[in-house]
Write a protein that holds these residues in place. Sequence first.
Motif, PDB file in Angstrom:
ATOM      1  N   MET A   6     -21.686  62.886  50.396  1.00 25.64           N
ATOM      2  CA  MET A   6     -22.031  61.727  49.609  1.00 25.64           C
ATOM      3  C   MET A   6     -20.857  60.745  49.681  1.00 25.64           C
ATOM      4  SD  MET A   6     -23.074  61.246  45.569  1.00 25.64           S
ATOM      5  CE  MET A   6     -23.589  62.909  45.467  1.00 25.64           C
ATOM      6  N   ILE A   7     -21.181  59.456  49.656  1.00 22.69           N
ATOM      7  CA  ILE A   7     -20.179  58.403  49.740  1.00 22.69           C
ATOM      8  C   ILE A   7     -20.193  57.583  48.448  1.00 22.69           C
ATOM      9  CG2 ILE A   7     -19.431  56.343  50.987  1.00 22.69           C
ATOM     10  CD1 ILE A   7     -20.904  57.479  53.444  1.00 22.69           C
ATOM     11  N   ASP A   8     -19.018  57.413  47.857  1.00 25.93           N
ATOM     12  CA  ASP A   8     -18.854  56.528  46.706  1.00 25.93           C
ATOM     13  C   ASP A   8     -18.485  55.165  47.271  1.00 25.93           C
ATOM     14  OD1 ASP A   8     -17.978  55.013  44.564  1.00 25.93           O
ATOM     15  OD2 ASP A   8     -16.706  56.580  43.721  1.00 25.93           O
ATOM     16  N   THR A   9     -19.368  54.186  47.141  1.00 27.92           N
ATOM     17  CA  THR A   9     -19.146  52.880  47.766  1.00 27.92           C
ATOM     18  C   THR A   9     -18.513  51.848  46.837  1.00 27.92           C
ATOM     19  OG1 THR A   9     -21.375  52.145  47.221  1.00 27.92           O
ATOM     20  CG2 THR A   9     -21.054  53.203  49.387  1.00 27.92           C
ATOM     21  N   HIS A  10     -18.101  52.250  45.653  1.00 31.87           N
ATOM     22  CA  HIS A  10     -17.426  51.316  44.751  1.00 31.87           C
ATOM     23  C   HIS A  10     -16.444  52.097  43.892  1.00 31.87           C
ATOM     24  CE1 HIS A  10     -16.921  47.560  42.526  1.00 31.87           C
ATOM     25  NE2 HIS A  10     -16.741  48.354  41.486  1.00 31.87           N
ATOM     26  N   SER A  11     -15.195  52.064  44.281  1.00 28.15           N
ATOM     27  CA  SER A  11     -14.183  52.845  43.574  1.00 28.15           C
ATOM     28  C   SER A  11     -12.927  52.017  43.338  1.00 28.15           C
ATOM     29  CB  SER A  11     -13.825  54.080  44.394  1.00 28.15           C
ATOM     30  OG  SER A  11     -12.738  54.743  43.792  1.00 28.15           O
ATOM     31  N   HIS A  12     -12.265  52.318  42.245  1.00 27.62           N
ATOM     32  CA  HIS A  12     -10.980  51.697  41.928  1.00 27.62           C
ATOM     33  C   HIS A  12      -9.921  52.788  41.918  1.00 27.62           C
ATOM     34  CE1 HIS A  12     -12.644  47.763  41.128  1.00 27.62           C
ATOM     35  NE2 HIS A  12     -13.691  48.420  40.672  1.00 27.62           N
ATOM     36  N   LEU A  13      -9.889  53.543  42.989  1.00 31.59           N
ATOM     37  CA  LEU A  13      -9.011  54.698  43.133  1.00 31.59           C
ATOM     38  C   LEU A  13      -7.563  54.327  43.446  1.00 31.59           C
ATOM     39  CD1 LEU A  13      -9.293  57.855  43.252  1.00 31.59           C
ATOM     40  CD2 LEU A  13      -9.470  57.596  45.711  1.00 31.59           C
ATOM     41  N   LEU A  14      -7.336  53.157  44.021  1.00 28.54           N
ATOM     42  CA  LEU A  14      -5.973  52.779  44.406  1.00 28.54           C
ATOM     43  C   LEU A  14      -5.105  52.550  43.166  1.00 28.54           C
ATOM     44  CD1 LEU A  14      -6.655  50.276  47.310  1.00 28.54           C
ATOM     45  CD2 LEU A  14      -5.988  52.680  47.478  1.00 28.54           C
ATOM     46  N   PRO A  15      -3.950  53.181  43.134  1.00 25.84           N
ATOM     47  CA  PRO A  15      -3.092  53.036  41.950  1.00 25.84           C
ATOM     48  C   PRO A  15      -2.432  51.668  41.880  1.00 25.84           C
ATOM     49  CG  PRO A  15      -1.991  54.372  43.609  1.00 25.84           C
ATOM     50  CD  PRO A  15      -3.387  54.109  44.107  1.00 25.84           C
ATOM     51  N   GLY A  16      -2.420  51.111  40.656  1.00 27.12           N
ATOM     52  CA  GLY A  16      -1.718  49.861  40.420  1.00 27.12           C
ATOM     53  C   GLY A  16      -2.392  48.615  40.959  1.00 27.12           C
ATOM     54  N   VAL A  17      -3.659  48.731  41.337  1.00 28.23           N
ATOM     55  CA  VAL A  17      -4.396  47.579  41.863  1.00 28.23           C
ATOM     56  C   VAL A  17      -5.519  47.263  40.891  1.00 28.23           C
ATOM     57  CG1 VAL A  17      -5.766  46.686  43.786  1.00 28.23           C
ATOM     58  CG2 VAL A  17      -3.846  48.221  44.242  1.00 28.23           C
ATOM     59  N   ASP A  18      -5.662  46.030  40.519  1.00 32.69           N
ATOM     60  CA  ASP A  18      -6.630  45.509  39.545  1.00 32.69           C
ATOM     61  C   ASP A  18      -6.728  46.423  38.323  1.00 32.69           C
ATOM     62  OD1 ASP A  18      -8.753  47.419  40.177  1.00 32.69           O
ATOM     63  OD2 ASP A  18      -9.470  46.151  41.767  1.00 32.69           O
ATOM     64  N   HIS A  19      -7.909  46.810  37.932  1.00 35.66           N
ATOM     65  CA  HIS A  19      -8.081  47.646  36.733  1.00 35.66           C
ATOM     66  C   HIS A  19      -8.335  49.117  37.095  1.00 35.66           C
ATOM     67  CE1 HIS A  19     -12.134  46.164  37.751  1.00 35.66           C
ATOM     68  NE2 HIS A  19     -12.530  47.359  37.394  1.00 35.66           N
ATOM     69  N   GLY A  20      -7.834  49.518  38.232  1.00 32.32           N
ATOM     70  CA  GLY A  20      -8.010  50.896  38.685  1.00 32.32           C
ATOM     71  C   GLY A  20      -7.010  51.849  38.070  1.00 32.32           C
TER      72      GLY A  20
END
Length: 66
Positions: A1-15
């Motif tokens: 399965m693919i998650d196509t919308h993630s804010h996994l990157l640390p320190g970027v926007d509201h992730g």
Amino acid sequence: MIDTHSHLLPGVDHGCPDVATSLLMAGEAAASGIDMVVCTPHLHEPCDEVVAEVRQRAAEMRLELE
């Protein structure tokens, strides 16, 4: 399965606020059956410097995940 919308990157926007949290989130995603994550940060000022910073954080996160 693919998650196509993630804010996994640390320190970027509201992730994620930090690498440790990113790794926890990646682990939870994997445990739930996700085997690919597409990071989709919101770039409010997509200038060259911001894009370069996001690319650098993505490269660092790939190394952490290995």
